[in-house]
Design a protein around this motif. Sequence first.
Motif, PDB file in Angstrom:
ATOM      1  N   ILE A  70     -13.646   8.257   5.372  1.00 16.21           N
ATOM      2  CA  ILE A  70     -12.906   9.375   4.784  1.00 16.21           C
ATOM      3  C   ILE A  70     -11.572   9.538   5.506  1.00 16.21           C
ATOM      4  O   ILE A  70     -10.523   9.780   4.888  1.00 16.21           O
ATOM      5  N   ASN A  71     -11.612   9.349   6.822  1.00 15.88           N
ATOM      6  CA  ASN A  71     -10.376   9.428   7.601  1.00 15.88           C
ATOM      7  C   ASN A  71      -9.376   8.357   7.149  1.00 15.88           C
ATOM      8  O   ASN A  71      -8.181   8.636   6.979  1.00 15.88           O
ATOM      9  N   ASP A  72      -9.877   7.133   6.913  1.00 13.62           N
ATOM     10  CA  ASP A  72      -9.023   6.058   6.384  1.00 13.62           C
ATOM     11  C   ASP A  72      -8.368   6.480   5.081  1.00 13.62           C
ATOM     12  O   ASP A  72      -7.160   6.332   4.892  1.00 13.62           O
ATOM     13  N   PHE A  73      -9.218   6.970   4.163  1.00  7.12           N
ATOM     14  CA  PHE A  73      -8.716   7.361   2.840  1.00  7.12           C
ATOM     15  C   PHE A  73      -7.656   8.444   2.995  1.00  7.12           C
ATOM     16  O   PHE A  73      -6.608   8.404   2.335  1.00  7.12           O
ATOM     17  N   ALA A  74      -7.932   9.420   3.878  1.00  9.14           N
ATOM     18  CA  ALA A  74      -6.970  10.510   4.053  1.00  9.14           C
ATOM     19  C   ALA A  74      -5.645   9.960   4.568  1.00  9.14           C
ATOM     20  O   ALA A  74      -4.565  10.384   4.126  1.00  9.14           O
ATOM     21  N   GLY A  75      -5.730   8.977   5.477  1.00 13.66           N
ATOM     22  CA  GLY A  75      -4.500   8.370   5.978  1.00 13.66           C
ATOM     23  C   GLY A  75      -3.719   7.701   4.864  1.00 13.66           C
ATOM     24  O   GLY A  75      -2.483   7.790   4.789  1.00 13.66           O
ATOM     25  N   MET A  76      -4.427   7.004   3.977  1.00 19.16           N
ATOM     26  CA  MET A  76      -3.743   6.337   2.864  1.00 19.16           C
ATOM     27  C   MET A  76      -3.098   7.357   1.940  1.00 19.16           C
ATOM     28  O   MET A  76      -1.969   7.165   1.466  1.00 19.16           O
ATOM     29  N   VAL A  77      -3.831   8.432   1.670  1.00 15.98           N
ATOM     30  CA  VAL A  77      -3.263   9.455   0.785  1.00 15.98           C
ATOM     31  C   VAL A  77      -2.017  10.043   1.435  1.00 15.98           C
ATOM     32  O   VAL A  77      -1.016  10.322   0.760  1.00 15.98           O
ATOM     33  N   ALA A  78      -2.050  10.199   2.768  1.00 17.53           N
ATOM     34  CA  ALA A  78      -0.881  10.733   3.464  1.00 17.53           C
ATOM     35  C   ALA A  78       0.312   9.794   3.323  1.00 17.53           C
ATOM     36  O   ALA A  78       1.463  10.231   3.298  1.00 17.53           O
ATOM     37  N   GLN A  79       0.026   8.469   3.196  1.00 14.84           N
ATOM     38  CA  GLN A  79       1.112   7.502   2.956  1.00 14.84           C
ATOM     39  C   GLN A  79       1.514   7.444   1.485  1.00 14.84           C
ATOM     40  O   GLN A  79       2.213   6.526   1.072  1.00 14.84           O
ATOM     41  N   HIS A  80       0.983   8.360   0.675  1.00 18.04           N
ATOM     42  CA  HIS A  80       1.199   8.386  -0.779  1.00 18.04           C
ATOM     43  C   HIS A  80       0.601   7.169  -1.463  1.00 18.04           C
ATOM     44  O   HIS A  80       1.083   6.761  -2.521  1.00 18.04           O
ATOM     45  N   ALA A  81      -0.395   6.564  -0.845  1.00 15.77           N
ATOM     46  CA  ALA A  81      -1.109   5.462  -1.505  1.00 15.77           C
ATOM     47  C   ALA A  81      -2.331   6.052  -2.192  1.00 15.77           C
ATOM     48  O   ALA A  81      -3.454   5.929  -1.723  1.00 15.77           O
ATOM     49  N   THR A  82      -2.137   6.744  -3.325  1.00 13.18           N
ATOM     50  CA  THR A  82      -3.248   7.382  -4.027  1.00 13.18           C
ATOM     51  C   THR A  82      -3.674   6.527  -5.213  1.00 13.18           C
ATOM     52  O   THR A  82      -2.867   5.726  -5.711  1.00 13.18           O
ATOM     53  N   PRO A  83      -4.932   6.691  -5.674  1.00 14.05           N
ATOM     54  CA  PRO A  83      -5.433   5.791  -6.726  1.00 14.05           C
ATOM     55  C   PRO A  83      -4.646   5.893  -8.020  1.00 14.05           C
ATOM     56  O   PRO A  83      -4.686   4.951  -8.812  1.00 14.05           O
ATOM     57  N   GLU A  84      -3.938   6.993  -8.281  1.00 16.41           N
ATOM     58  CA  GLU A  84      -3.240   7.048  -9.573  1.00 16.41           C
ATOM     59  C   GLU A  84      -1.871   6.368  -9.538  1.00 16.41           C
ATOM     60  O   GLU A  84      -1.151   6.388 -10.518  1.00 16.41           O
ATOM     61  N   ARG A  85      -1.546   5.710  -8.402  1.00 15.01           N
ATOM     62  CA  ARG A  85      -0.214   5.096  -8.360  1.00 15.01           C
ATOM     63  C   ARG A  85      -0.180   3.675  -8.916  1.00 15.01           C
ATOM     64  O   ARG A  85       0.832   3.257  -9.463  1.00 15.01           O
ATOM     65  N   SER A  86      -1.275   2.939  -8.771  1.00 14.58           N
ATOM     66  CA  SER A  86      -1.241   1.567  -9.299  1.00 14.58           C
ATOM     67  C   SER A  86      -2.648   1.070  -9.599  1.00 14.58           C
ATOM     68  O   SER A  86      -3.636   1.629  -9.107  1.00 14.58           O
ATOM     69  N   GLY A  87      -2.696   0.026 -10.402  1.00 16.70           N
ATOM     70  CA  GLY A  87      -3.981  -0.579 -10.723  1.00 16.70           C
ATOM     71  C   GLY A  87      -4.680  -1.094  -9.478  1.00 16.70           C
ATOM     72  O   GLY A  87      -5.895  -0.938  -9.306  1.00 16.70           O
ATOM     73  N   PHE A  88      -3.906  -1.670  -8.562  1.00 13.87           N
ATOM     74  CA  PHE A  88      -4.510  -2.178  -7.333  1.00 13.87           C
ATOM     75  C   PHE A  88      -5.177  -1.044  -6.551  1.00 13.87           C
ATOM     76  O   PHE A  88      -6.326  -1.163  -6.120  1.00 13.87           O
ATOM     77  N   LEU A  89      -4.454   0.066  -6.390  1.00 11.79           N
ATOM     78  CA  LEU A  89      -5.024   1.164  -5.603  1.00 11.79           C
ATOM     79  C   LEU A  89      -6.235   1.760  -6.309  1.00 11.79           C
ATOM     80  O   LEU A  89      -7.214   2.143  -5.656  1.00 11.79           O
ATOM     81  N   SER A  90      -6.200   1.842  -7.648  1.00 10.34           N
ATOM     82  CA  SER A  90      -7.382   2.319  -8.374  1.00 10.34           C
ATOM     83  C   SER A  90      -8.577   1.437  -8.050  1.00 10.34           C
ATOM     84  O   SER A  90      -9.661   1.928  -7.711  1.00 10.34           O
ATOM     85  N   ALA A  91      -8.366   0.117  -8.147  1.00  8.03           N
ATOM     86  CA  ALA A  91      -9.481  -0.808  -7.937  1.00  8.03           C
ATOM     87  C   ALA A  91      -9.991  -0.712  -6.508  1.00  8.03           C
ATOM     88  O   ALA A  91     -11.205  -0.731  -6.261  1.00  8.03           O
ATOM     89  N   PHE A  92      -9.069  -0.593  -5.544  1.00 11.95           N
ATOM     90  CA  PHE A  92      -9.480  -0.481  -4.144  1.00 11.95           C
ATOM     91  C   PHE A  92     -10.323   0.775  -3.925  1.00 11.95           C
ATOM     92  O   PHE A  92     -11.418   0.716  -3.369  1.00 11.95           O
ATOM     93  N   PHE A  93      -9.800   1.911  -4.384  1.00 14.46           N
ATOM     94  CA  PHE A  93     -10.518   3.157  -4.110  1.00 14.46           C
ATOM     95  C   PHE A  93     -11.872   3.188  -4.813  1.00 14.46           C
ATOM     96  O   PHE A  93     -12.838   3.716  -4.269  1.00 14.46           O
TER      97      PHE A  93
END
Lengths: 695, 210
Positions: free
Chosen positions: B122-145
């Motif tokens: 969860i901490n990892d995910f929160a860090g990514m979201v803080a970098q604006h790497a959220t699942p709604e930004r790209s197909g890759f991020l959707s698939a990863f999350f």
Amino acid sequence: MTEPGIWHFLLGNLSWHALPFVRAWRDPSVSEVIGAAAAAIVVLGAVALFVVITRFGKWRYLWSEWVISLDHKKIGIMYIILAGIMLTRALIEAVLMRTQQAVAINASGVVGPNHFAQLFSTHGTIMIFFMAMPFLTGLINYVMPLQIGARDMAFPYLNSVGLWLTVSGALLMMVSLVVGQFSTGGWSGYPPFTELSFNPGPGPDYWIWAVTLSSIGSTTVGINIACTLYKMRAPGMAWMRMPLFCWTALCTAILMIFAMPPLTVATLLLAADRYAGMHFFTVGHGGNMMNYVNLFWLFGHPEVYILILPAFGVYSEVISAFSSKELYGYTSLVVATAAIAVLSFTVWLHHFFTMGQSADINAFFGIATMTIGVPTGVKIYDWIWTMFRGRVRFTPPMLLSIAFMMTFVLGGFTGIILATPPLDFMFHNTLFLVAHFHNMLIGGLLYGLLAGYMYWFPKAFGFRLNEAWGRISVCCWVGGFYLAFMPLYVLGAAGLARRTQEIFDPAFRPWLIVALCGALVLFAALISLFVQLYVSIRDRDHNRVPVGDPWDARGLEWSIAAPPPEWNFVTIPHVGNRDAFYWRKRNQGAYRPADHYRDIELPKDTACGVIIGLAAGVCGFGLVWHIWWMAVLCLAVIVATVILRAFERDVTRIIPAARVEAVDRQWLAQAEAAQPTPREREQSAENQGLAQWMA
Amino acid sequence: MDGLGMRRRHPGLNLPDDPDHIREQDENDVFGFWIFLMSDAVLFALLFAIYGTMLRGTAGAPGPAQIFKIGPAFIETMLLLSSTFTFGMASIALKRDARNKRLVFWLVATLLLGLGFLGMEINDFAGMVAQHATPERSGFLSAFFVLVGMHGLHVSIGSLWMVVMLVQLATIGRDHKVEINLIRLSLFWHFLDIVWIAIFSVVYLQGLLR
């Protein structure tokens, strides 16, 4: 109106406009009025059912004898009732669509484009997920444990959960008629059309959650059937001694286990796109809709064999019984069934030859597709040889089986045409394809399920179905099919695209009118099926077959009373060869009391299955309308029910030996008193379910 | 029948031998769970396939090299691998030790390791979201999350299940249903470990290699 207040929290996106009655009031066009009338039928039907059940004080009976039952036989019957209800709705929709196409030639017809798209989407979704799947699941559920000499399925509680998940999905389909609108994306729900940007309404969400519930339900069913067949066969019931229906059930179950997850993944990822703004199948942002198409058909093609294999099993049983002959080429039928099951995973690409792969890939999948024709052909020959020099009786199930063999081969030929990629480029997306898969699904699957229904009905309820009305129904199903779908081959070859709401070439008119007549004949077939049921129930006292073997048939399911006691077998039979009961009754082994009557342990009924299933359905409704509290609450109910059930230790009940013995002795006395019936009089009132056999 | 033959009566049941007790239903229960796991494995296989095809679909949003950190992913892997070891010890205690003390000890250890894994993820995910790497930004991020999140969801369900089992051990004790459910939970837990190894190698290691 749109301010985010308490109403929005409570009701999500629901508004008056969601009700078709309101829509029809505001815009009284024919299309909207038809929609409102359909909704009214659903509402009135529900109210009438409620009134009738209350009037006769049957709520307690329904709840305690059926809804919470874990008996595989009752669950099977409930599946088939569900299939019958959904068949009725989807067949009416089919008649409406044929009417539309027959009258909408350079005219707007009776339903608008949006309404027409909903019709073909619900028709397909219902026929596959809520007619065919429940029907075959019901048949397997009822018959398979009896055939292998088991007292229930391996997981009776899971069985109940699966049933009620399926019922919930069907309820969502029904609710979509009354609240809001259904998807316009077809039964396959291809994105990007079903994505939020093109289809913001609740329609695709109804489709997603109805299909997801059915898909999860079918996965549990697959696990249950496979485990039952692997682990619960009676002593001596080796693999190659199983009735062929069990083999087809096993292959279908394995396909369900492996092919349902792709569907669940496809619908859930589409939901992730629509609810969380993700980009799996969107246009742009790295989305790739081909992933959806691959996922869907990775499910969709094995699904075709999930549907057809149990029907093959039914034909094998029916043809053998009504020809009074051992099934010809049993081993080859088993191998062919397994081969079809394996090959079914290698052909999914033929559903989208035209979507951009290289010619080499298309060639591979085209050849793989044609290969399936080989084991299927083996089966047809086996059935013909089973009839050869047999004592064939043309009962309704047998007539359906013969009609199947003719019709299915025809559909197979058009399938070869479609499996050839260059030809598919001409025919894809036309009515030719529609005609082809209806040819396989009506002529293959539906005839088989109906044959199974008529064949095993006396076993389940203790009286025969009326043969005269059965023949009328069979004639209508067969004649109606040819009238309705042969014209579609012609129209498709002439280039009429499928799913067309308005038609601009008057030359198509005669063919479309013939097809409409066919649809009406098919509707008459359904009505005569219901009349047959009504007449048979009315005359049940003349048609009883309590001894349980009305057709001089072969499997263990015929060796017990009709209807069977809830424990199925007094003692678990020992099986020494194939066609165990046929052999036993010819060697003085049938209708004998047990050496010792023992207590029998059966699963205790539980409401957990229906609670989980219905909560999942309400959760789906909450998700469709963005009523988040409802979705979260129902999810919590499901989790709590699962956990609390895990603490339950009082899950079995004991049937005392004395009661088993009393019921068994009463049945044996009936068998003793019954007059053996020769084959030529098996369709008369003389038939009490005791077959006369030559020594 | 010799002792070996007895032991082979229910080879799928990792429980003490009891020649008087024929456990047919128990064998069904465990076998059925294996079948379920096969179905679940198909689900993960498909998510992996989707992830593989989405690798290039970054659409200008952060890609693997920007959002993955090998340190936390490695520690998560170690936590989950250790939890498989501790669950192994719990299974031995279930078979060899009639008392509950060791069994509970190892189950609690497994649970803590699982929760530690979830916390780090969860901490990892929160860090990514803080970098604006959220699942709604790209197909890759959707698939990863969705792929990694689906595994995380499974671990959460496994942890909840373990809590339920601990409560049952405390209230009901070790009846045969509790035993069977512990065997099933152990299958589930080891299965998730295998899936994580695939995630670590396919998602994290390959993503950082690029």
